[in-house]
Design an enzyme around this catalytic site. Structure first.
Site, mmCIF file in Angstrom:
data_model
loop_
_atom_site.group_PDB
_atom_site.id
_atom_site.type_symbol
_atom_site.label_atom_id
_atom_site.label_comp_id
_atom_site.label_asym_id
_atom_site.label_seq_id
_atom_site.Cartn_x
_atom_site.Cartn_y
_atom_site.Cartn_z
ATOM 1 N N HIS A 22 0.849 -1.199 0.000
ATOM 2 C CA HIS A 22 0.000 0.000 0.000
ATOM 3 C C HIS A 22 0.880 1.244 0.000
ATOM 4 C CE1 HIS A 22 -4.136 1.669 1.159
ATOM 5 N NE2 HIS A 22 -3.349 2.727 1.026
ATOM 6 N N GLU A 46 -10.978 3.057 7.210
ATOM 7 C CA GLU A 46 -9.931 4.011 7.582
ATOM 8 C C GLU A 46 -10.575 5.195 8.297
ATOM 9 O OE1 GLU A 46 -6.385 6.714 5.524
ATOM 10 O OE2 GLU A 46 -7.959 5.858 4.276
#
Length: 362
Positions: free
Chosen positions: A19, A211
């Protein structure tokens, strides 16, 4: 004998990164030079140190929406084939210098067409930069494999088009698809057409979820969209309770993710900056690791977080007391979860990661 675990020795260890955003990892000097070359005149500073400080400070906002605002400047200078090639090339150089041996770097092609390039031309420029960067790294003694994820912006309406782009370039360096951007009000289920197309074409994809938004975002990403991995996913901790005696109890969603070995692409420093967690010490990565979820460690945005893979791992070592075996497990978790073919994953694990960790562990 076991090699002492320090920041310097961590830098020597092989790493796998899943990521990392291309537009979040530029060198400050490159941003300044590209701005001058392309006529971009909106930078908040033209001194490299001052600009680096500005990016880090602006990103540390406690809000994902505000965290994303500085990207206007990096994207603003990435609107030509030459700029995209340079940024991709330097990305590989920087990762290789940190002993990253495998990386999947993502970016949103739809954000780089203001200068007149087509989506295909955008991807071609980035892939060429990655390929040339790999060659340069190899010549310098650093073997690294870098592959690309194409990202669709979750607030826009081009996800199916970007999914088709991923399939067109699947044999040229693009190994998967992603959606990113502000989570609140932009659920992943809004892009079901793209995910159905990808599944129909046997393609792999990850989704930013959990998130800045809670469990519903994670649930939709898995149950409705069929994500192979979760970008961040920190809010899964809301489905885990710890009794007074320390016994953890998993809710149905958390248990499902652990049972299915769904990988979590966790980015500790970035999660603190966006307010997803208050500090590294309060990050759920340690709880999830102890419960044997498939946890991986990532950078997210190296410029905005002023970080590298080595720095992220060192912070975890300092905070949670991890040893070499923990760092090896995080690294192998990442390689197991990569979107390249199984035999290629296994080769990097068996021929690169395990032998080099064996030397460090002693």
């Amino acid at each position: 004998m076991t090699t002492p675990l320090t920041f310097e020795t961590i830098q020597r260890a092989p790493k796998a990164l899943l990521h990392d955003h291309l537009d979040g990892g530029l060198r400050p000097t490159t941003v300044i030079e590209l701005a001058a070359e392309t006529g971009y005149d909106k930078l908040p500073a033209t001194d490299a140190d001052e600009l680096a400080t500005w990016f880090r400070t602006a990103a540390h906002s406690g809000s994902l929406v505000r965290y994303l605002e500085p990207f206007a400047h990096t994207v603003g200078v990435m609107q030509t084939p030459e700029a995209l090639h340079r940024v991709a090339y330097e990305c590989v150089e920087d990762l290789a210098a940190d002993n990253v041996v495998y990386a999947e770097v993502r970016f949103a092609p739809e954000l780089h067409i203001d200068g007149g390039m087509s989506l295909d031309e955008v991807v071609e420029a980035v892939l060429a930069g990655f390929a040339d960067g790999e060659k340069a790294a190899a010549a310098a003694g650093h073997t690294i494999v870098v592959r690309c994820l194409v990202t669709a912006m979750r607030h826009a309406a081009r996800s199916r088009e970007i999914a088709e782009l991923a399939i067109r370039f699947r044999d040229k360096g693009v190994v998967g698809f992603d959606i990113a951007g502000a989570e609140a009000g932009n659920p992943p289920s809004r892009h079901l057409d793209a995910f159905e197309y990808l599944r129909a074409n046997n393609a792999r994809f990850t989704i930013h979820a959990g998130e800045a938004f809670g469990l519903p975002s994670i649930h939709e990403a898995i149950a409705f969209c069929g994500a192979d991995r979760l970008g961040h996913g920190v809010r899964i901790v809301d489905d885990i309770t710890v009794d007074a005696d320390g016994t953890p109890r998993l809710g149905r969603l958390a248990a499902l993710l652990r049972d299915k070995r769904i990988p979590f692409e966790m980015c500790p420093s970035s999660n603190v900056q966006t307010g997803a967690v208050r500090s590294i010490a309060e990050h759920p990565i340690d709880l999830l690791a102890r419960l044997r979820f498939r946890v991986t460690v990532n950078t997210d945005n190296r410029l905005m977080s002023d970080t590298t893979m080595s720095r992220e791992m060192w912070k975890l070592v300092q905070t949670f007391g991890y040893g070499w075996s923990d760092l090896q497990r995080f690294t192998i978790n990442a390689m197991k979860s990569a979107f390249i073919p199984f035999d290629q994953r296994l080769a990097i694990i068996d021929d690169v990661i395990k032998p080099r960790y064996a030397v460090l562990i002693g």
